[in-house]
Design a protein around this motif. Structure first.
Motif, PDB file in Angstrom:
ATOM      1  N   LEU A   1      53.463  37.396  60.427  1.00  0.00           N
ATOM      2  CA  LEU A   1      54.847  37.094  60.791  1.00  0.00           C
ATOM      3  C   LEU A   1      55.737  37.016  59.561  1.00  0.00           C
ATOM      4  O   LEU A   1      56.924  37.326  59.619  1.00  0.00           O
ATOM      5  N   ALA A   2      55.156  36.608  58.446  1.00  0.00           N
ATOM      6  CA  ALA A   2      55.924  36.495  57.207  1.00  0.00           C
ATOM      7  C   ALA A   2      56.092  37.842  56.505  1.00  0.00           C
ATOM      8  O   ALA A   2      56.719  37.921  55.452  1.00  0.00           O
ATOM      9  N   GLY A   3      55.500  38.894  57.082  1.00  0.00           N
ATOM     10  CA  GLY A   3      55.655  40.218  56.505  1.00  0.00           C
ATOM     11  C   GLY A   3      54.538  40.637  55.578  1.00  0.00           C
ATOM     12  O   GLY A   3      54.626  41.681  54.916  1.00  0.00           O
ATOM     13  N   THR A   4      53.458  39.821  55.513  1.00  0.00           N
ATOM     14  CA  THR A   4      52.301  40.177  54.689  1.00  0.00           C
ATOM     15  C   THR A   4      51.235  40.781  55.597  1.00  0.00           C
ATOM     16  O   THR A   4      50.720  40.104  56.481  1.00  0.00           O
ATOM     17  N   ALA A   5      50.916  42.062  55.395  1.00  0.00           N
ATOM     18  CA  ALA A   5      49.868  42.702  56.195  1.00  0.00           C
ATOM     19  C   ALA A   5      48.536  42.053  55.842  1.00  0.00           C
ATOM     20  O   ALA A   5      48.046  42.206  54.730  1.00  0.00           O
ATOM     21  N   PHE A   6      47.974  41.314  56.781  1.00  0.00           N
ATOM     22  CA  PHE A   6      46.796  40.504  56.471  1.00  0.00           C
ATOM     23  C   PHE A   6      45.853  40.536  57.664  1.00  0.00           C
ATOM     24  O   PHE A   6      46.165  40.010  58.730  1.00  0.00           O
ATOM     25  N   THR A   7      44.684  41.158  57.492  1.00  0.00           N
ATOM     26  CA  THR A   7      43.701  41.197  58.571  1.00  0.00           C
ATOM     27  C   THR A   7      42.599  40.167  58.394  1.00  0.00           C
ATOM     28  O   THR A   7      41.861  39.891  59.333  1.00  0.00           O
ATOM     29  N   GLY A   8      42.480  39.596  57.196  1.00  0.00           N
ATOM     30  CA  GLY A   8      41.474  38.562  56.979  1.00  0.00           C
ATOM     31  C   GLY A   8      41.168  38.381  55.507  1.00  0.00           C
ATOM     32  O   GLY A   8      41.535  39.200  54.653  1.00  0.00           O
ATOM     33  N   HIS A   9      40.502  37.246  55.201  1.00  0.00           N
ATOM     34  CA  HIS A   9      40.091  36.973  53.831  1.00  0.00           C
ATOM     35  C   HIS A   9      39.288  38.135  53.243  1.00  0.00           C
ATOM     36  O   HIS A   9      39.496  38.539  52.093  1.00  0.00           O
ATOM     37  N   THR A  10      38.331  38.649  54.024  1.00  0.00           N
ATOM     38  CA  THR A  10      37.409  39.665  53.519  1.00  0.00           C
ATOM     39  C   THR A  10      38.173  40.883  53.004  1.00  0.00           C
ATOM     40  O   THR A  10      37.942  41.359  51.886  1.00  0.00           O
ATOM     41  N   GLU A  11      39.089  41.381  53.812  1.00  0.00           N
ATOM     42  CA  GLU A  11      39.850  42.559  53.435  1.00  0.00           C
ATOM     43  C   GLU A  11      40.792  42.267  52.259  1.00  0.00           C
ATOM     44  O   GLU A  11      40.969  43.109  51.366  1.00  0.00           O
ATOM     45  N   TYR A  12      41.371  41.073  52.256  1.00  0.00           N
ATOM     46  CA  TYR A  12      42.283  40.715  51.155  1.00  0.00           C
ATOM     47  C   TYR A  12      41.537  40.625  49.830  1.00  0.00           C
ATOM     48  O   TYR A  12      42.005  41.110  48.796  1.00  0.00           O
ATOM     49  N   LEU A  13      40.368  39.996  49.861  1.00  0.00           N
ATOM     50  CA  LEU A  13      39.557  39.884  48.648  1.00  0.00           C
ATOM     51  C   LEU A  13      39.164  41.260  48.126  1.00  0.00           C
ATOM     52  O   LEU A  13      39.163  41.495  46.910  1.00  0.00           O
ATOM     53  N   ALA A  14      38.817  42.164  49.032  1.00  0.00           N
ATOM     54  CA  ALA A  14      38.444  43.514  48.622  1.00  0.00           C
ATOM     55  C   ALA A  14      39.599  44.184  47.879  1.00  0.00           C
ATOM     56  O   ALA A  14      39.413  44.782  46.810  1.00  0.00           O
ATOM     57  N   GLY A  15      40.800  44.076  48.431  1.00  0.00           N
ATOM     58  CA  GLY A  15      41.958  44.687  47.793  1.00  0.00           C
ATOM     59  C   GLY A  15      42.279  44.064  46.450  1.00  0.00           C
ATOM     60  O   GLY A  15      42.559  44.765  45.468  1.00  0.00           O
ATOM     61  N   ARG A  16      42.230  42.754  46.399  1.00  0.00           N
ATOM     62  CA  ARG A  16      42.561  42.039  45.160  1.00  0.00           C
ATOM     63  C   ARG A  16      41.544  42.338  44.057  1.00  0.00           C
ATOM     64  O   ARG A  16      41.905  42.417  42.875  1.00  0.00           O
ATOM     65  N   CYS A  17      40.280  42.502  44.443  1.00  0.00           N
ATOM     66  CA  CYS A  17      39.221  42.787  43.472  1.00  0.00           C
ATOM     67  C   CYS A  17      39.009  44.275  43.270  1.00  0.00           C
ATOM     68  O   CYS A  17      38.074  44.678  42.569  1.00  0.00           O
ATOM     69  N   LYS A  18      39.881  45.090  43.920  1.00  0.00           N
ATOM     70  CA  LYS A  18      39.820  46.547  43.778  1.00  0.00           C
ATOM     71  C   LYS A  18      38.459  47.119  44.193  1.00  0.00           C
ATOM     72  O   LYS A  18      37.868  47.956  43.495  1.00  0.00           O
ATOM     73  N   LYS A  19      37.967  46.651  45.336  1.00  0.00           N
ATOM     74  CA  LYS A  19      36.724  47.161  45.905  1.00  0.00           C
ATOM     75  C   LYS A  19      37.043  47.854  47.230  1.00  0.00           C
ATOM     76  O   LYS A  19      37.683  47.260  48.109  1.00  0.00           O
ATOM     77  N   ASN A  20      36.597  49.091  47.382  1.00  0.00           N
ATOM     78  CA  ASN A  20      36.871  49.834  48.606  1.00  0.00           C
ATOM     79  C   ASN A  20      36.059  49.333  49.787  1.00  0.00           C
ATOM     80  O   ASN A  20      36.466  49.453  50.935  1.00  0.00           O
ATOM     81  N   HIS A  21      34.881  48.788  49.514  1.00  0.00           N
ATOM     82  CA  HIS A  21      33.990  48.395  50.602  1.00  0.00           C
ATOM     83  C   HIS A  21      33.303  47.082  50.252  1.00  0.00           C
ATOM     84  O   HIS A  21      32.562  46.991  49.281  1.00  0.00           O
ATOM     85  N   VAL A  22      33.583  46.058  51.032  1.00  0.00           N
ATOM     86  CA  VAL A  22      32.848  44.801  50.932  1.00  0.00           C
ATOM     87  C   VAL A  22      32.282  44.493  52.316  1.00  0.00           C
ATOM     88  O   VAL A  22      32.658  45.106  53.307  1.00  0.00           O
ATOM     89  N   VAL A  23      31.374  43.534  52.375  1.00  0.00           N
ATOM     90  CA  VAL A  23      30.657  43.244  53.620  1.00  0.00           C
ATOM     91  C   VAL A  23      30.769  41.767  53.964  1.00  0.00           C
ATOM     92  O   VAL A  23      30.550  40.900  53.110  1.00  0.00           O
ATOM     93  N   MET A  24      31.112  41.494  55.216  1.00  0.00           N
ATOM     94  CA  MET A  24      31.116  40.127  55.719  1.00  0.00           C
ATOM     95  C   MET A  24      29.713  39.772  56.207  1.00  0.00           C
ATOM     96  O   MET A  24      29.127  40.506  57.001  1.00  0.00           O
TER      97      MET A  24
END
Length: 336
Positions: free
Chosen positions: A120-143
């Motif tokens: 709602l605030a305009g931040t595309a956010f599907t979950g911690h897992t996906e955000y961490l992957a992007g921030r750490c520059k990893k294309n594929h992480v596993v939950m």
């Protein structure tokens, strides 16, 4: 006989959605963990006034319980969401991630957040897992979800760790099949095997992989993903020296007898793996993100807005997340 000194472990806790139970369970679990573990320091990341309002004495509870102050954007009322504080939540995550990346923290533990508020605030956010992957520059992480099943449960001869990893995470069900590429499934198996060896200190992990369709496709009658994608990938993984088997029907993969031998189960989609996991773990599970250059664990529950601020939230999952993060960090330190 000289006793080996246990290294000090620095843990960072992001306290989550400020209107939820995150701040409360973070403080309660941190105190309990520090009481049982003398070789740890915990830093709570969040608004100082908010944390003091939850527990006025938390800063004085222990010199090993610290706060990294991150100011709220807007005032908080327990149980009432405010999208203005979405950036505050992002700031806590970023500072914890950066602290782990530069070595100030040995691991990070995340309290629950409210995805709807972030979007709602305009931040595309599907979950911690996906955000961490992007921030750490990893294309594929596993939950992966973890919990310890006690001796006697399902006739276990000794306590046993149940671990369930996912090939896909927060996807609509109708999109899952298209997302199941050979590359994605093989990478998932490889990441699970690698992190079980390096972070969990399991020398030769045993892995089971589920199919996608009922009865694992029943020889193609109920779907061909097992024949054309999943099965061939498992054979490729075996040739790489990975101790993996499958594809198993989703409704029989979690055979109680297999718990004695299997180190991790890999499910194709979210509810296939997490529904049976949460049914038998009763809220004591821990979420671990595999494939990152840092250690991250989390609670396996949500923000529980209906009980926020009432002092009745169960901090058990957060305590288990702290314990697991500590053990994984200790394993890494022993290898160094």
């Amino acid at each position: 006989m000289m006793q080996l000194q246990v290294p000090l472990v620095n843990l960072a806790v992001t306290t989550g959605e400020p209107a939820g139970i995150g701040p409360e369970v973070s403080i309660v679990a941190a105190k309990q963990f520090l009481a049982e573990q003398p070789n740890a320091i915990i830093t709570l990341l969040g608004d100082r006034d908010l944390l003091e309002a939850v527990d006025k004495n938390h800063l004085n509870a222990s010199e090993r319980l610290q706060t990294q102050a991150i100011p709220l954007v807007a005032p908080v009322q327990a149980g009432v969401l405010n999208h203005q504080n979405a950036q505050y939540v992002i700031n806590t995550l970023n500072q914890a991630i950066d602290g782990c990346m530069d070595g100030r923290f040995d691991a990070m533990i995340t309290a629950p957040i409210q995805k709807s508020v972030m979007n709602l605030a305009g931040t595309a956010f599907t979950g911690h897992t996906e955000y961490l992957a992007g921030r750490c520059k990893k294309n594929h992480v596993v939950m992966m979800l973890c919990a310890t099943l006690p001796r006697g449960f399902l006739n276990l001869k000794a306590s046993r760790d149940l671990r369930v990893a996912l090939v896909t995470t927060h996807l609509p069900l109708q999109e899952v099949s298209a997302a199941l590429t050979r590359e994605r499934i093989l990478e998932t198996i490889q990441i699970v095997q690698h992190d079980l060896r390096t972070k969990f200190a399991i020398p030769n992990p045993v892995i089971r992989v589920a199919g996608l369709n009922p009865h694992a496709g029943e020889s193609g009658y109920l779907g061909r993903e097992e024949i054309e994608i999943i099965g061939p990938v498992i054979e490729s993984a075996k040739k790489l020296g990975i101790n993996v088997s499958g594809p198993y029907p989703g409704d029989t993969m979690f055979d109680p007898a297999s718990l004695e031998a299997v180190d991790a189960y890999i499910a194709m989609y979210h509810d296939q793996g997490l529904a049976p996991f949460k049914f038998v773990t009763f809220g004591d599970g821990v979420n671990v993100t595999l494939g990152l250059p840092i250690i991250r664990t989390s609670v396996d529950h949500g923000t529980a807005l209906d009980i926020a601020g009432k002092g009745i939230a169960d901090s058990g999952s957060m305590l288990e997340a702290l314990r697991l993060a500590y053990q994984l960090a200790l394993n890494q330190k022993k290898k160094a």
